[in-house]
Design an enzyme around this catalytic site. Structure first.
Site, PDB file in Angstrom:
ATOM      1  CB  CYS A  23      -0.920   0.006   1.215  1.00  0.00           C
ATOM      2  SG  CYS A  23      -2.028  -1.434   1.293  1.00  0.00           S
ATOM      3  CB  SER A 127      -7.951  -2.333   5.366  1.00  0.00           C
ATOM      4  OG  SER A 127      -7.406  -2.317   6.669  1.00  0.00           O
ATOM      5  CB  CYS A 259      -5.863   6.233  21.688  1.00  0.00           C
ATOM      6  SG  CYS A 259      -5.334   5.949  19.979  1.00  0.00           S
ATOM      7  CB  CYS A 280       1.939   4.566  20.256  1.00  0.00           C
ATOM      8  SG  CYS A 280       0.735   5.089  19.019  1.00  0.00           S
ATOM      9  CG  ASP A 281       0.257   0.503  15.011  1.00  0.00           C
ATOM     10  OD1 ASP A 281       1.033  -0.469  14.999  1.00  0.00           O
ATOM     11  OD2 ASP A 281      -0.486   0.795  14.055  1.00  0.00           O
TER      12      ASP A 281
END
Length: 427
Positions: A23, A127, A259, A280-281
């Protein structure tokens, strides 16, 4: 400090950053570079069991939750996830429910996969960026081939089996200018739960300061306004849209569940394929890695000074302009990853999406004010507060609804549904 593990949504990465797609806007593929020389990124059996055991034994609530992310978490195959379920059953005490969520691009989901997901009561995040012409602009295979047809097939397999599926739609520089077409498509396929995720990536070489696929801030606000108007007119109580849920939480005086709109953050950390723990991601970098769950117990990492400081810094670095803003309670400065605009004081940065958020939150302010008045009325207030339980704790979206309907809270009385829905249909 006694951190409750249930207060966190941990993104476990059983295959690391590995993915079968390429992507154009993905921010996670590059995380493979953190582990140079590695050829296998699949979480080992011993670590997998250790992680599952730590989550189960560290959770005190009746429901134990797991979130499986990537990369693409389906790459190890359905047998790997059958192993996960067996390990969960091995360690979970009798009478405790284990709930699994998997976030996937959907291209590898076939009937066998979907049979398993339905049988084991997984919830799925799928997604999909709207119609094919927008989805296939960025969500392509390693060879550059379109993927929309495969994702739509996965949606049909999941729907046929009754698997609770949330659509995650990335809003980018192409689809942001077509809100009615995007939302219309999701209504056409009968999506019930939709999240809109704006893609923002810095690019110092660009005149705009962001990459060409990043969503323009004002355009994102206009996108949300258009979808909100359609939803308010036609789909209250029928479709749940994540950011609109957050708007109603503000009206009802509840803490944000998402969040990026909370006053502080840090409750969505990552456990990578080798056990590395990251804050965190969006902050999977060495400076935000306080440890590894094989050396330091998960509960200690969640409660560590590093993680606490990371979460508090969101509030502590809020620009003065934000602190005076009329819509501060809606966004609380947004996600720290998007705070990079100069404010003129040479100190804290402003969120790139600020203009878009202000446009949208001001647009829906009359709705919020009307809903808030209804909520605070004696009749509705008593009815809703009675649902909170004796300790005044609101149920989470996947909990059984306390009204006794037998449905999940998010499909019954959450915000715009159920009892509150009946009050706001006339707003």
């Amino acid at each position: 400090m006694g951190t409750k593990l249930s207060e966190f949504q941990i993104f476990a990465k059983p295959i690391g950053a590995r993915c079968n797609l390429d992507c154009g806007y993905c921010y996670y593929l590059e995380k493979e570079d953190l582990y140079p020389g590695k050829t296998s990124f699949q979480m080992g059996d011993d670590l997998l069991e250790d992680y599952i055991s730590q989550v189960i034994h560290g959770t005190r609530e009746p429901e134990i939750r797991f979130s499986w992310h990537g990369g693409e978490p389906t790459l190890p195959g359905v047998e790997f996830f059958k192993k996960i379920v067996l390990l969960q059953k091995k360690h979970a005490p009798e009478g405790r429910a284990v709930l699994n969520n998997i976030q996937t691009n959907g291209t590898l989901l076939d009937e066998k996969w979907c049979d398993f997901l339905a049988r084991e009561n997984f919830t799925v995040g799928l997604s999909m960026d709207g119609p094919a012409r927008f989805h296939d602009g960025f969500r392509v295979s390693k060879g550059g081939m379109p993927t929309h047809e495969k994702v739509l097939r996965a949606w049909e397999f999941l729907s046929a089996r009754g698997v609770t599926t949330d659509i995650l739609c990335v809003v980018h520089a192409q689809n942001v200018f077509h809100p009615r077409e995007v939302y219309g498509f999701f209504k056409e396929i009968q999506a019930r739960y939709i999240g809109f995720l704006p893609i923002v990536k810095k690019d110092p070489a660009s005149p705009s300061g962001v990459s060409s696929y990043s969503v323009p801030s004002k355009a994102f606000g206009e996108f949300l306004c258009a979808v909100f108007d359609l939803w308010k007119r036609e789909d209250i109580g029928k479709v749940l849209i994540q950011i609109f849920e957050e708007v109603t939480r503000t009206a009802l005086g509840q803490e944000h569940s998402l969040c990026l709109f909370r006053k502080t953050c840090g409750n969505c950390p990552v456990v990578e394929h080798n056990g590395d723990f990251y804050a965190c991601d969006h902050f999977v970098t060495p400076e935000f890695r306080p440890g590894n769950i094989q050396q330091t117990p998960l509960n200690e990492l969640l409660d560590s000074r590093t993680q606490q400081a990371f979460g508090q810094s969101k509030r502590n670095t809020l620009p003065g302009k934000c602190r005076k803003c009329s819509v501060l309670s809606f966004c609380n400065g947004g996600c720290p990853k998007d705070r990079f605009l100069e404010t003129g004081d040479g100190k804290n940065k402003l969120n790139y999406l600020c203009d878009g958020y202000k446009l949208f939150f001001n647009h829906c302010a009359p709705f919020v004010q009307a809903l808030s008045r209804e909520y605070r009325s004696k009749t509705l207030g008593q009815k809703y507060l009675s649902m909170a339980g004796t300790h005044g704790q609101k149920p989470r979206r996947n909990d059984l609804c306390p009204c006794g309907s037998g449905k999940k809270y998010k499909t019954c009385c959450l915000n715009t549904n159920g009892i509150i829905r009946r009050q706001i249909h006339e707003l």
